[in-house]
Write a protein that holds these residues in place. Structure first.
Motif, PDB file in Angstrom:
ATOM      1  N   ASP A   1      39.606  33.501  26.337  1.00 41.85           N
ATOM      2  CA  ASP A   1      38.473  33.534  26.827  1.00 41.85           C
ATOM      3  C   ASP A   1      38.469  32.395  27.733  1.00 41.85           C
ATOM      4  O   ASP A   1      37.859  32.526  28.931  1.00 41.85           O
ATOM      5  CB  ASP A   1      37.439  33.916  25.852  1.00 41.85           C
ATOM      6  CG  ASP A   1      36.928  35.373  25.553  1.00 41.85           C
ATOM      7  OD1 ASP A   1      37.742  36.334  25.934  1.00 41.85           O
ATOM      8  OD2 ASP A   1      35.938  35.405  24.828  1.00 41.85           O
ATOM      9  N   GLN A   2      38.254  31.218  27.064  1.00 49.19           N
ATOM     10  CA  GLN A   2      38.267  30.060  27.946  1.00 49.19           C
ATOM     11  C   GLN A   2      38.972  30.159  29.040  1.00 49.19           C
ATOM     12  O   GLN A   2      38.477  29.371  30.220  1.00 49.19           O
ATOM     13  CB  GLN A   2      38.522  28.695  26.821  1.00 49.19           C
ATOM     14  CG  GLN A   2      37.246  28.616  26.078  1.00 49.19           C
ATOM     15  CD  GLN A   2      35.892  28.253  26.562  1.00 49.19           C
ATOM     16  OE1 GLN A   2      35.629  27.741  27.442  1.00 49.19           O
ATOM     17  NE2 GLN A   2      35.039  29.522  25.824  1.00 49.19           N
ATOM     18  N   GLU A   3      40.447  30.163  28.978  1.00 49.23           N
ATOM     19  CA  GLU A   3      41.084  30.236  29.984  1.00 49.23           C
ATOM     20  C   GLU A   3      40.841  31.393  31.246  1.00 49.23           C
ATOM     21  O   GLU A   3      40.996  31.207  32.251  1.00 49.23           O
ATOM     22  CB  GLU A   3      42.577  30.612  29.730  1.00 49.23           C
ATOM     23  CG  GLU A   3      43.096  29.485  28.815  1.00 49.23           C
ATOM     24  CD  GLU A   3      44.515  29.910  28.123  1.00 49.23           C
ATOM     25  OE1 GLU A   3      44.887  31.227  28.306  1.00 49.23           O
ATOM     26  OE2 GLU A   3      45.169  29.096  27.548  1.00 49.23           O
ATOM     27  N   LEU A   4      40.285  32.520  30.733  1.00 48.27           N
ATOM     28  CA  LEU A   4      39.867  33.511  31.788  1.00 48.27           C
ATOM     29  C   LEU A   4      38.565  32.948  32.517  1.00 48.27           C
ATOM     30  O   LEU A   4      38.521  33.317  33.701  1.00 48.27           O
ATOM     31  CB  LEU A   4      39.568  34.917  30.846  1.00 48.27           C
ATOM     32  CG  LEU A   4      40.745  35.572  30.754  1.00 48.27           C
ATOM     33  CD1 LEU A   4      40.228  36.561  29.437  1.00 48.27           C
ATOM     34  CD2 LEU A   4      41.474  36.145  31.667  1.00 48.27           C
ATOM     35  N   LEU A   5      37.547  32.522  31.658  1.00 47.34           N
ATOM     36  CA  LEU A   5      36.453  31.919  32.202  1.00 47.34           C
ATOM     37  C   LEU A   5      36.735  30.687  33.428  1.00 47.34           C
ATOM     38  O   LEU A   5      36.337  30.774  34.444  1.00 47.34           O
ATOM     39  CB  LEU A   5      35.411  31.284  31.253  1.00 47.34           C
ATOM     40  CG  LEU A   5      34.729  32.423  30.439  1.00 47.34           C
ATOM     41  CD1 LEU A   5      33.801  31.789  29.273  1.00 47.34           C
ATOM     42  CD2 LEU A   5      33.556  33.409  31.305  1.00 47.34           C
ATOM     43  N   GLN A   6      37.775  29.912  33.106  1.00 48.58           N
ATOM     44  CA  GLN A   6      37.945  28.946  33.885  1.00 48.58           C
ATOM     45  C   GLN A   6      38.704  29.434  35.119  1.00 48.58           C
ATOM     46  O   GLN A   6      38.440  29.015  36.396  1.00 48.58           O
ATOM     47  CB  GLN A   6      38.992  27.879  33.084  1.00 48.58           C
ATOM     48  CG  GLN A   6      38.256  26.969  32.247  1.00 48.58           C
ATOM     49  CD  GLN A   6      39.165  26.227  31.299  1.00 48.58           C
ATOM     50  OE1 GLN A   6      40.317  26.308  31.600  1.00 48.58           O
ATOM     51  NE2 GLN A   6      38.610  25.255  30.529  1.00 48.58           N
ATOM     52  N   ALA A   7      39.427  30.457  35.009  1.00 48.76           N
ATOM     53  CA  ALA A   7      40.183  30.968  36.305  1.00 48.76           C
ATOM     54  C   ALA A   7      39.218  31.660  37.199  1.00 48.76           C
ATOM     55  O   ALA A   7      39.178  31.478  38.178  1.00 48.76           O
ATOM     56  CB  ALA A   7      41.420  31.954  35.703  1.00 48.76           C
ATOM     57  N   LEU A   8      38.277  32.441  36.331  1.00 50.56           N
ATOM     58  CA  LEU A   8      37.284  32.956  37.189  1.00 50.56           C
ATOM     59  C   LEU A   8      36.406  32.024  37.948  1.00 50.56           C
ATOM     60  O   LEU A   8      35.901  32.298  39.165  1.00 50.56           O
ATOM     61  CB  LEU A   8      36.292  33.968  36.500  1.00 50.56           C
ATOM     62  CG  LEU A   8      37.154  35.127  36.024  1.00 50.56           C
ATOM     63  CD1 LEU A   8      36.285  35.931  34.833  1.00 50.56           C
ATOM     64  CD2 LEU A   8      37.188  36.270  37.017  1.00 50.56           C
ATOM     65  N   GLN A   9      35.843  30.889  37.319  1.00 50.77           N
ATOM     66  CA  GLN A   9      35.083  29.969  37.955  1.00 50.77           C
ATOM     67  C   GLN A   9      35.840  29.165  38.909  1.00 50.77           C
ATOM     68  O   GLN A   9      35.378  28.812  39.997  1.00 50.77           O
ATOM     69  CB  GLN A   9      34.486  29.005  36.744  1.00 50.77           C
ATOM     70  CG  GLN A   9      33.725  29.927  36.152  1.00 50.77           C
ATOM     71  CD  GLN A   9      33.319  29.080  34.631  1.00 50.77           C
ATOM     72  OE1 GLN A   9      33.913  28.048  34.348  1.00 50.77           O
ATOM     73  NE2 GLN A   9      32.374  29.381  34.063  1.00 50.77           N
ATOM     74  N   ALA A  10      37.296  28.867  38.755  1.00 53.02           N
ATOM     75  CA  ALA A  10      37.852  28.172  39.743  1.00 53.02           C
ATOM     76  C   ALA A  10      38.359  28.899  41.201  1.00 53.02           C
ATOM     77  O   ALA A  10      38.898  28.366  41.949  1.00 53.02           O
ATOM     78  CB  ALA A  10      39.065  27.619  39.034  1.00 53.02           C
ATOM     79  N   ASP A  11      38.402  30.392  40.701  1.00 47.54           N
ATOM     80  CA  ASP A  11      38.716  31.511  41.790  1.00 47.54           C
ATOM     81  C   ASP A  11      38.145  31.050  43.168  1.00 47.54           C
ATOM     82  O   ASP A  11      36.940  31.158  43.191  1.00 47.54           O
ATOM     83  CB  ASP A  11      38.679  32.857  41.444  1.00 47.54           C
ATOM     84  CG  ASP A  11      39.410  33.746  42.349  1.00 47.54           C
ATOM     85  OD1 ASP A  11      39.737  33.667  43.322  1.00 47.54           O
ATOM     86  OD2 ASP A  11      39.321  34.676  41.688  1.00 47.54           O
TER      87      ASP A  11
END
Length: 174
Positions: free
Chosen positions: A49-59
């Protein structure tokens, strides 16, 4: 002869008690390991979840200073749904992970060792339900031309620490 019989019964009772306590200890260790097995997937899903959130925020396709879902909604309005399929897949995965975590919490909660885990698990459950409801409303908002309220559902960051504390407590419990 009577003394030998009493002595024999006493030895038999002592052996039975030793076997029973060894069996009890073994069952307790197995239960502890089973509880650890219930916590390990929660940890793995939280990490993802943390990795997904970071990827979505960094996108770079996501707008800054708005929530992930509001940004996704704005982008699909601008560019269309197909262009943001990767973000949709991440958001779907996040929703699936949250549902799995809630299910694992339900299984584990009756055996919780710490009050922090119990409290934070309930906080996470409320977050996951609210987040799922917001995610499920994306297409309705898209079709109706509506927008999300300004307030984003914040990820309960304390839950990660509470799970680790619970794992430590479960390791030490016998």
């Amino acid at each position: 002869m009577k003394g030998k019989t009493t002595w024999g019964l006493l030895v038999a009772a002592l052996i039975a008690a030793t076997v029973a306590s060894a069996a009890w200890y073994r069952v307790r260790v197995q239960l502890r390991e089973a509880h650890m097995d219930e916590l390990a997937p929660i940890v793995a899903l939280l990490k993802e979840d943390q990795e997904l959130l970071q990827a979505l925020q960094a996108d770079s396709v996501l707008e800054k200073d708005v929530g992930i879902l509001a940004s996704y909604l704005a982008r699909i309005r601008t560019d269309g749904v197909p262009k943001h399929a990767d973000a949709k897949q991440r958001l779907d995965r996040l929703a699936e992970n949250n549902s799995a975590i809630v299910a694992l919490i339900e299984v584990y909660s009756p055996h919780a060792k710490t009050a922090a885990f119990t409290f934070e698990a309930e906080t996470f459950r409320r977050y996951a339900i609210a987040w799922r409801d917001r995610w499920n409303s994306v297409m309705e908002l898209f079709m109706a031309g509506g927008n999300y309220p300004v307030a984003e559902v914040p990820f309960p960051k304390e839950f990660v620490g509470a799970v680790q504390t619970e794992m430590d407590a479960a390791k030490n419990a016998i």
